[in-house]
Design a protein around this motif. Structure first.
Motif, PDB file in Angstrom:
ATOM      1  N   LEU A 190       0.822  -1.204   0.000  1.00  0.00           N
ATOM      2  CA  LEU A 190       0.000   0.000   0.000  1.00  0.00           C
ATOM      3  C   LEU A 190       0.861   1.262   0.000  1.00  0.00           C
ATOM      4  O   LEU A 190       0.546   2.257  -0.645  1.00  0.00           O
ATOM      5  CB  LEU A 190      -0.920   0.018   1.218  1.00  0.00           C
ATOM      6  N   LYS A 191       1.989   1.211   0.719  1.00  0.00           N
ATOM      7  CA  LYS A 191       2.836   2.396   0.853  1.00  0.00           C
ATOM      8  C   LYS A 191       3.788   2.572  -0.325  1.00  0.00           C
ATOM      9  O   LYS A 191       3.881   3.670  -0.901  1.00  0.00           O
ATOM     10  CB  LYS A 191       3.635   2.322   2.155  1.00  0.00           C
ATOM     11  N   ASP A 192       4.502   1.515  -0.672  1.00  0.00           N
ATOM     12  CA  ASP A 192       5.585   1.644  -1.648  1.00  0.00           C
ATOM     13  C   ASP A 192       5.316   0.969  -2.989  1.00  0.00           C
ATOM     14  O   ASP A 192       6.103   1.116  -3.927  1.00  0.00           O
ATOM     15  CB  ASP A 192       6.885   1.060  -1.072  1.00  0.00           C
ATOM     16  N   GLY A 193       4.250   0.187  -3.073  1.00  0.00           N
ATOM     17  CA  GLY A 193       3.995  -0.552  -4.301  1.00  0.00           C
ATOM     18  C   GLY A 193       4.881  -1.773  -4.441  1.00  0.00           C
ATOM     19  O   GLY A 193       4.993  -2.331  -5.541  1.00  0.00           O
ATOM     20  N   ASP A 194       5.510  -2.226  -3.351  1.00  0.00           N
ATOM     21  CA  ASP A 194       6.423  -3.376  -3.392  1.00  0.00           C
ATOM     22  C   ASP A 194       5.691  -4.661  -3.016  1.00  0.00           C
ATOM     23  O   ASP A 194       4.942  -4.691  -2.036  1.00  0.00           O
ATOM     24  CB  ASP A 194       7.582  -3.185  -2.403  1.00  0.00           C
ATOM     25  N   ILE A 195       5.937  -5.709  -3.786  1.00  0.00           N
ATOM     26  CA  ILE A 195       5.400  -7.032  -3.473  1.00  0.00           C
ATOM     27  C   ILE A 195       6.536  -8.032  -3.594  1.00  0.00           C
ATOM     28  O   ILE A 195       7.191  -8.130  -4.644  1.00  0.00           O
ATOM     29  CB  ILE A 195       4.259  -7.439  -4.430  1.00  0.00           C
ATOM     30  N   ASP A 196       6.791  -8.776  -2.533  1.00  0.00           N
ATOM     31  CA  ASP A 196       7.871  -9.762  -2.537  1.00  0.00           C
ATOM     32  C   ASP A 196       7.541 -10.909  -3.480  1.00  0.00           C
ATOM     33  O   ASP A 196       6.396 -11.351  -3.568  1.00  0.00           O
ATOM     34  CB  ASP A 196       8.081 -10.294  -1.112  1.00  0.00           C
ATOM     35  N   ASP A 197       8.559 -11.403  -4.188  1.00  0.00           N
ATOM     36  CA  ASP A 197       8.358 -12.523  -5.120  1.00  0.00           C
ATOM     37  C   ASP A 197       7.750 -13.736  -4.436  1.00  0.00           C
ATOM     38  O   ASP A 197       6.951 -14.467  -5.027  1.00  0.00           O
ATOM     39  CB  ASP A 197       9.692 -12.934  -5.756  1.00  0.00           C
ATOM     40  N   ASN A 198       8.133 -13.970  -3.183  1.00  0.00           N
ATOM     41  CA  ASN A 198       7.725 -15.187  -2.489  1.00  0.00           C
ATOM     42  C   ASN A 198       6.569 -14.974  -1.517  1.00  0.00           C
ATOM     43  O   ASN A 198       6.342 -15.789  -0.627  1.00  0.00           O
ATOM     44  CB  ASN A 198       8.931 -15.767  -1.724  1.00  0.00           C
ATOM     45  N   THR A 199       5.842 -13.899  -1.675  1.00  0.00           N
ATOM     46  CA  THR A 199       4.751 -13.620  -0.749  1.00  0.00           C
ATOM     47  C   THR A 199       3.676 -14.705  -0.767  1.00  0.00           C
ATOM     48  O   THR A 199       3.376 -15.278  -1.823  1.00  0.00           O
ATOM     49  CB  THR A 199       4.093 -12.260  -1.056  1.00  0.00           C
ATOM     50  N   THR A 200       3.145 -14.984   0.404  1.00  0.00           N
ATOM     51  CA  THR A 200       1.991 -15.891   0.506  1.00  0.00           C
ATOM     52  C   THR A 200       0.784 -15.147   1.073  1.00  0.00           C
ATOM     53  O   THR A 200      -0.219 -15.768   1.414  1.00  0.00           O
ATOM     54  CB  THR A 200       2.321 -17.098   1.412  1.00  0.00           C
ATOM     55  N   ALA A 201       0.895 -13.826   1.188  1.00  0.00           N
ATOM     56  CA  ALA A 201      -0.198 -13.029   1.730  1.00  0.00           C
ATOM     57  C   ALA A 201      -1.409 -13.121   0.800  1.00  0.00           C
ATOM     58  O   ALA A 201      -1.272 -12.989  -0.416  1.00  0.00           O
ATOM     59  CB  ALA A 201       0.236 -11.577   1.884  1.00  0.00           C
ATOM     60  N   PRO A 202      -2.603 -13.354   1.353  1.00  0.00           N
ATOM     61  CA  PRO A 202      -3.804 -13.444   0.522  1.00  0.00           C
ATOM     62  C   PRO A 202      -3.968 -12.228  -0.378  1.00  0.00           C
ATOM     63  O   PRO A 202      -3.865 -11.092   0.079  1.00  0.00           O
ATOM     64  CB  PRO A 202      -4.937 -13.504   1.562  1.00  0.00           C
ATOM     65  N   GLY A 203      -4.161 -12.465  -1.648  1.00  0.00           N
ATOM     66  CA  GLY A 203      -4.405 -11.393  -2.602  1.00  0.00           C
ATOM     67  C   GLY A 203      -3.169 -10.826  -3.271  1.00  0.00           C
ATOM     68  O   GLY A 203      -3.256 -10.293  -4.377  1.00  0.00           O
ATOM     69  N   LEU A 204      -2.001 -10.947  -2.638  1.00  0.00           N
ATOM     70  CA  LEU A 204      -0.815 -10.298  -3.211  1.00  0.00           C
ATOM     71  C   LEU A 204      -0.218 -11.073  -4.371  1.00  0.00           C
ATOM     72  O   LEU A 204       0.349 -10.477  -5.289  1.00  0.00           O
ATOM     73  CB  LEU A 204       0.236 -10.057  -2.124  1.00  0.00           C
ATOM     74  N   GLN A 205      -0.300 -12.411  -4.361  1.00  0.00           N
ATOM     75  CA  GLN A 205       0.160 -13.166  -5.527  1.00  0.00           C
ATOM     76  C   GLN A 205      -0.686 -12.805  -6.747  1.00  0.00           C
ATOM     77  O   GLN A 205      -0.168 -12.635  -7.855  1.00  0.00           O
ATOM     78  CB  GLN A 205       0.102 -14.677  -5.262  1.00  0.00           C
ATOM     79  N   GLU A 206      -1.997 -12.683  -6.526  1.00  0.00           N
ATOM     80  CA  GLU A 206      -2.883 -12.277  -7.622  1.00  0.00           C
ATOM     81  C   GLU A 206      -2.559 -10.857  -8.070  1.00  0.00           C
ATOM     82  O   GLU A 206      -2.575 -10.532  -9.260  1.00  0.00           O
ATOM     83  CB  GLU A 206      -4.347 -12.358  -7.173  1.00  0.00           C
ATOM     84  N   ALA A 207      -2.230  -9.995  -7.091  1.00  0.00           N
ATOM     85  CA  ALA A 207      -1.892  -8.611  -7.419  1.00  0.00           C
ATOM     86  C   ALA A 207      -0.646  -8.544  -8.289  1.00  0.00           C
ATOM     87  O   ALA A 207      -0.539  -7.712  -9.193  1.00  0.00           O
ATOM     88  CB  ALA A 207      -1.687  -7.801  -6.135  1.00  0.00           C
TER      89      ALA A 207
END
Length: 311
Positions: A190-207
């Motif tokens: 939300l702050k920086d627009g960064d998403i980690d390659d290995n994220t498992t957070a709901p919704g972020l892989q889809e994002a």
């Protein structure tokens, strides 16, 4: 860490997340905040941003319905607004009344979750997410009241928080740490627009698949870059104008109070100082090209008063 750049959430909510195919992104954010799975059935009517550039600083408002038939409002606020908490309350009350028909019994009232994603500093606090609930606590015994209800000849116990709205204030700018939880990964995005390659957070892989900046066409990139730049400039202008206005206005008020030399005079001086501060802030904002209605909303002055200032 991915080298790709991802579209910031406020822009995505305005342009992309209203597509049913992208609901999983929004569901992921709601799930990490509420601590339960959410399945959006539909997006309801809402006060969303218009595409006109003059409306770029309005809020983004998404109103969803989950699988429990509850209403979830996700509001993205980019700039400061006077009486913001009161406006949240009004929005929730309006939503409740919109979703009950005349003649329905009150058991048809829907629970509402209000999620405000704030890209400015609201209040003072050490946390980056605040939750508000209605809980009835005993004045002398300090116990929590539960309500007895009767449904289909069965006696049920309900806690007030199962009925009354819940409020979540997400203070994006207050997040400043390494992301360790799913919620913190969302805050980083939300702050920086960064998403980690290995994220498992709901919704972020889809994002990651939907919101990559490089996937935008040239026209979209230009519009997006202008939007981000304008938001940054806007917030800087407002912050500077308010600081200068308060300092100048309060100094005038204190001087007047000292000259009066009486308690009444000092009180009048403080009141005059607040008015002077608002006027100075308004002048600064108008000189920086902000719309008069926007300035009125953020200073408490009327449009007529502002028009008199610029004559």
């Amino acid at each position: 860490m991915a080298n790709n750049r991802y579209i910031r959430f406020d822009w995505a909510a305005k342009k992309i997340l209203r597509d049913k195919a992208n609901f999983s992104i929004l569901e992921g954010l709601i799930a990490v905040l509420l601590g339960e799975e959410m399945h959006i059935i539909e997006l309801l009517e809402s006060e969303s941003n218009q595409d006109d550039p003059s409306d770029k600083f309005n809020r983004v408002d998404i109103k969803a319905k989950n699988s429990h038939d509850e209403i979830v409002i996700v509001e993205i606020q980019l700039t400061r607004e006077l009486y913001y908490l009161e406006r949240i309350l009004y929005g929730v009350a309006k939503t409740i009344t919109e979703h009950i028909n005349l003649g329905n019994t009150y058991d048809q009232v829907k629970k509402v979750y209000s999620i405000s994603i704030l890209y400015f500093d609201l209040g003072k606090g050490e946390d980056y997410v605040y939750r508000g609930q209605t809980v009835f606590t005993g004045v002398t015994k300090h116990d929590t009241l539960q309500i007895t209800t009767k449904e289909k000849n069965v006696i049920n116990m309900k806690a007030p928080e199962e009925v009354f709205p819940e409020y979540y204030l997400v203070r994006v700018n207050a997040f400043n740490k390494i992301a360790e939880t799913h919620l913190e990964e969302w805050l980083k995005y939300l702050k920086d627009g960064d998403i980690d390659d290995n994220t498992t957070a709901p919704g972020l892989q889809e994002a990651k698949k939907k919101l990559e900046y490089m996937a935008m066409n040239k026209t979209e990139k230009v519009a997006y870059d202008k939007h981000i730049e304008a938001v940054m400039i806007q917030n800087d202008v407002i912050s500077t104008a308010m600081k200068e206005g308060r300092a100048e206005g309060h100094a005038q008020g204190r001087a007047q109070g000292r000259a009066e030399g009486r308690a009444e005079g000092r009180a009048e001086g403080r009141a005059e100082g607040e008015l002077n501060a608002s006027i100075t802030i308004a002048k600064n904002l108008i000189e920086n090209g902000l719309d008069i209605e926007f300035v009125a909303k953020n200073t408490g002055l009327s449009v007529d008063e502002l028009n008199n200032l610029i004559k």
